[in-house]
Scaffold this motif. Structure first.
Motif, short mmCIF file in Angstrom:
data_model
loop_
_atom_site.label_atom_id
_atom_site.label_comp_id
_atom_site.label_asym_id
_atom_site.label_seq_id
_atom_site.Cartn_x
_atom_site.Cartn_y
_atom_site.Cartn_z
N UNK A 1 0.84 -1.19 0.00
CA UNK A 1 0.00 0.00 0.00
C UNK A 1 0.88 1.25 0.00
N UNK A 2 0.44 2.28 -0.70
CA UNK A 2 1.21 3.52 -0.77
C UNK A 2 1.04 4.37 0.48
N UNK A 3 -0.11 4.25 1.14
CA UNK A 3 -0.39 5.01 2.35
C UNK A 3 -1.34 4.17 3.22
N UNK A 4 -0.96 3.97 4.48
CA UNK A 4 -1.78 3.23 5.43
C UNK A 4 -2.12 4.16 6.58
N UNK A 5 -3.40 4.48 6.73
CA UNK A 5 -3.86 5.35 7.81
C UNK A 5 -4.63 4.51 8.82
N UNK A 6 -4.37 4.73 10.10
CA UNK A 6 -5.01 3.94 11.15
C UNK A 6 -5.67 4.89 12.15
N UNK A 7 -6.99 4.72 12.34
CA UNK A 7 -7.76 5.59 13.22
C UNK A 7 -7.98 4.92 14.57
N UNK A 8 -7.63 5.63 15.63
CA UNK A 8 -7.86 5.16 17.00
C UNK A 8 -7.67 6.37 17.89
N UNK A 9 -7.65 6.15 19.21
CA UNK A 9 -7.38 7.28 20.11
C UNK A 9 -6.47 6.88 21.27
N UNK A 10 -6.12 5.62 21.34
CA UNK A 10 -5.24 5.16 22.42
C UNK A 10 -3.79 5.40 22.02
N UNK A 11 -3.04 6.19 22.79
CA UNK A 11 -1.66 6.54 22.39
C UNK A 11 -0.76 5.34 22.15
N UNK A 12 -0.89 4.30 22.99
CA UNK A 12 -0.01 3.14 22.82
C UNK A 12 -0.30 2.41 21.51
N UNK A 13 -1.58 2.31 21.15
CA UNK A 13 -1.94 1.66 19.90
C UNK A 13 -1.49 2.50 18.70
N UNK A 14 -1.68 3.80 18.80
CA UNK A 14 -1.27 4.67 17.69
C UNK A 14 0.25 4.65 17.52
N UNK A 15 0.99 4.54 18.62
CA UNK A 15 2.45 4.42 18.52
C UNK A 15 2.83 3.15 17.79
N UNK A 16 2.14 2.06 18.09
CA UNK A 16 2.43 0.80 17.40
C UNK A 16 2.15 0.91 15.91
N UNK A 17 1.03 1.57 15.57
CA UNK A 17 0.71 1.76 14.16
C UNK A 17 1.80 2.57 13.47
N UNK A 18 2.27 3.63 14.12
CA UNK A 18 3.32 4.44 13.54
C UNK A 18 4.64 3.69 13.41
#
Length: 296
Positions: A192-209
């Motif tokens: 994928x050229x761009x993968x965006x992940x929507x959430x609000x939990x900082x730990x989960x968003x850090x893992x996505x990043x």
């Protein structure tokens, strides 16, 4: 916890597995919390891994001593749906006495047959040659990796398959729990050229990043607006719903249709959507009934 009779071989096609690892799924929590029906005295556990302890007389591919991961759905391998690769809707293993119009079966799952789950010492696996995924020699040492093949990784991968993701396309994934993160990981693997992940939990968003995805915090503003800004107002090529009917807003209020509505608004016209979050027509909680027409 309580003592229950050990699972045993009941048919010649059965395999008996001594369970060594089993994940706890969000769907287990639906049932544990009384959000979906579950027979009292049943055994949870549909993300199972272990070592084969016994095989039925008609089993020839799986051997005693093999390490196996066990997909959460139970298929026969020979009905019309299984032959088409739709084993989650097996016509043979479904319990028609409980739900006459139901197809499919699963271990320790509400409304999906009389099969006990794997949060126990032993698990009976029907049609063992078809339902046991034989693992490599390092399986015993790498159980924490291979047990993901029972549900979480394939479910995330399947979300991107349902969405129709192709190399070079953008994708937005709602939910950065285990399934959403596996969908994001799968999208990265698929190019994928761009993968965006929507959430609000900082730990989960850090893992996505950490795997190269773009984290979108929906507590900081409309996730739809953030996706549109990242895609020049067009929307993502593809999208995945990895939350389900217990979606809630940043204030903690449940909105069963929230992520589905936001997902539709986040994906461009002619795009594709894959839904692996659980949506049910009704449940035993004081929230009411989700009607399909409000999902979209």
């Amino acid at each position: 916890m309580q003592d229950v009779p050990d699972a045993r071989i009941e048919k010649p096609t059965d395999v008996l597995v001594r369970i060594t690892s089993t994940n706890i799924c969000g769907s287990d929590l639906h049932m544990y919390e009384g959000r979906t029906d579950f027979q009292r005295g049943g055994v949870f556990g549909h993300e199972n891994l272990g070592q084969v302890a016994e095989v039925g007389d008609a089993v020839d591919r799986v051997k005693v001593g093999d390490w196996v991961a066990i997909p959460f759905n139970i298929g026969c391998g020979f009905c019309k749906n299984c032959e088409r690769g739709l084993s989650a809707f097996c016509l043979t293993t479904a319990d028609r006495s409980v739900m006459p119009n139901m197809a499919g079966a699963a271990y320790g799952f509400a409304g999906m047959g009389p099969y006990r789950g794997g949060q126990a010492d032993l698990l009976r696996v029907p049609y063992g040659d078809y339902n046991c995924l034989k693992l490599p020699p390092d399986a015993e040492e790498r159980q924490n990796d291979y047990v993901m093949l029972a549900d979480i990784f394939p479910t995330g991968w399947h979300a991107t398959e349902l969405a129709g993701l192709r190399p070079g396309e953008s994708i937005v994934i709602y939910g950065a729990g285990p399934v959403g993160l596996m969908a994001a990981h799968s999208a990265m693997i698929k190019g994928a050229s761009m993968v965006m992940v929507v959430d609000r939990h900082p730990d989960r968003l850090r893992l996505a990043g950490s795997i190269g995805a773009i984290p979108i915090d929906d507590s900081k503003g409309s996730p739809v607006d953030q996706v549109l800004e990242l895609t020049n107002g067009i929307g993502a090529d593809r999208g995945c719903e990895c939350v389900g009917y217990q979606a809630h807003d940043p204030e903690g209020h449940e909105h069963p249709n929230m992520t589905m509505n936001d997902l539709v608004k986040s994906v461009k016209f002619t795009g594709g959507i894959g839904v692996v979050g659980v949506f049910v027509p009704s449940w035993s909680a004081p929230i009411g009934v989700v009607r399909p027409e409000v999902w979209l």
